[in-house]
Design a protein around this motif. Structure first.
Motif, PDB file in Angstrom:
ATOM      1  N   TYR A   1      28.840   0.081 -90.873  1.00 33.29           N
ATOM      2  CA  TYR A   1      27.670  -0.140 -91.722  1.00 33.29           C
ATOM      3  C   TYR A   1      28.014  -0.769 -93.064  1.00 33.29           C
ATOM      4  O   TYR A   1      27.348  -1.696 -93.511  1.00 33.29           O
ATOM      5  N   TRP A   2      29.062  -0.232 -93.739  1.00 36.14           N
ATOM      6  CA  TRP A   2      29.328  -0.790 -95.056  1.00 36.14           C
ATOM      7  C   TRP A   2      29.899  -2.193 -94.984  1.00 36.14           C
ATOM      8  O   TRP A   2      29.706  -2.994 -95.895  1.00 36.14           O
ATOM      9  N   TYR A   3      30.576  -2.548 -93.892  1.00 43.41           N
ATOM     10  CA  TYR A   3      31.067  -3.915 -93.707  1.00 43.41           C
ATOM     11  C   TYR A   3      29.892  -4.890 -93.625  1.00 43.41           C
ATOM     12  O   TYR A   3      29.901  -5.950 -94.254  1.00 43.41           O
ATOM     13  N   GLN A   4      28.877  -4.522 -92.875  1.00 46.02           N
ATOM     14  CA  GLN A   4      27.700  -5.390 -92.759  1.00 46.02           C
ATOM     15  C   GLN A   4      26.956  -5.510 -94.085  1.00 46.02           C
ATOM     16  O   GLN A   4      26.497  -6.592 -94.447  1.00 46.02           O
ATOM     17  N   MET A   5      26.834  -4.407 -94.812  1.00 45.92           N
ATOM     18  CA  MET A   5      26.160  -4.449 -96.116  1.00 45.92           C
ATOM     19  C   MET A   5      26.960  -5.270 -97.124  1.00 45.92           C
ATOM     20  O   MET A   5      26.396  -5.977 -97.955  1.00 45.92           O
ATOM     21  N   LEU A   6      28.281  -5.205 -97.028  1.00 45.11           N
ATOM     22  CA  LEU A   6      29.128  -6.032 -97.890  1.00 45.11           C
ATOM     23  C   LEU A   6      28.884  -7.510 -97.614  1.00 45.11           C
ATOM     24  O   LEU A   6      28.826  -8.324 -98.537  1.00 45.11           O
TER      25      LEU A   6
ATOM     26  N   TYR B   1      34.711  -5.465 -86.559  1.00 47.82           N
ATOM     27  CA  TYR B   1      34.138  -4.378 -87.359  1.00 47.82           C
ATOM     28  C   TYR B   1      33.481  -3.278 -86.535  1.00 47.82           C
ATOM     29  O   TYR B   1      32.824  -2.402 -87.097  1.00 47.82           O
TER      30      TYR B   1
ATOM     31  N   ILE C   1      30.178   6.579 -95.542  1.00 49.47           N
ATOM     32  CA  ILE C   1      29.489   5.599 -94.693  1.00 49.47           C
ATOM     33  C   ILE C   1      30.514   4.970 -93.755  1.00 49.47           C
ATOM     34  O   ILE C   1      31.535   4.451 -94.223  1.00 49.47           O
TER      35      ILE C   1
ATOM     36  N   GLU D   1      36.059   5.000 -93.769  1.00 48.04           N
ATOM     37  CA  GLU D   1      34.748   5.292 -94.339  1.00 48.04           C
ATOM     38  C   GLU D   1      34.766   4.998 -95.832  1.00 48.04           C
ATOM     39  O   GLU D   1      35.798   5.090 -96.481  1.00 48.04           O
ATOM     40  N   PHE D   2      33.614   4.647 -96.353  1.00 46.60           N
ATOM     41  CA  PHE D   2      33.459   4.409 -97.789  1.00 46.60           C
ATOM     42  C   PHE D   2      32.277   5.247 -98.259  1.00 46.60           C
ATOM     43  O   PHE D   2      31.150   5.011 -97.829  1.00 46.60           O
TER      44      PHE D   2
ATOM     45  N   PHE E   1      32.624   2.433 -91.440  1.00 45.83           N
ATOM     46  CA  PHE E   1      33.005   1.040 -91.669  1.00 45.83           C
ATOM     47  C   PHE E   1      31.983   0.075 -91.098  1.00 45.83           C
ATOM     48  O   PHE E   1      31.642  -0.918 -91.732  1.00 45.83           O
TER      49      PHE E   1
END
Length: 84
Positions: free
Chosen positions: A50-55, A36, A46, A42-43, A48
């Protein structure tokens, strides 16, 4: 002092394996940084990374809840076991 029989304490069952996998999966996912360590895709603007970790925060919460419920059911089944 009551004696607890040692026969069934260390038993590995399929339910306990699933519990262990539920608890280990988030650690493996976060320790495997190469999977990651990138910015795309990006989402909502944001990166990838950061949003991968938040997911995984959400996923880890769900997996911990599943592991806890499975553990409760396993313990209840052991108390009500075949000897009772």
């Amino acid at each position: 002092m009551s004696q607890v029989p040692e026969a069934g304490r260390g038993t590995v069952t399929p339910v306990r394996v699933v519990i262990a996998l539920c608890l280990v999966a988030p650690f493996v996912a976060m320790l495997w940084v190469g999977s990651y360590a990138k910015t795309d895709p990006e989402f909502a603007g944001i990166p990838f990374f950061y949003w991968y970790q938040m997911l995984w925060v959400v996923i880890a919460t769900a997996l911990t809840m599943i592991a806890y419920k499975l553990w409760q059911r396993d313990q209840r089944a052991r108390r009500e076991g075949p000897g009772r």
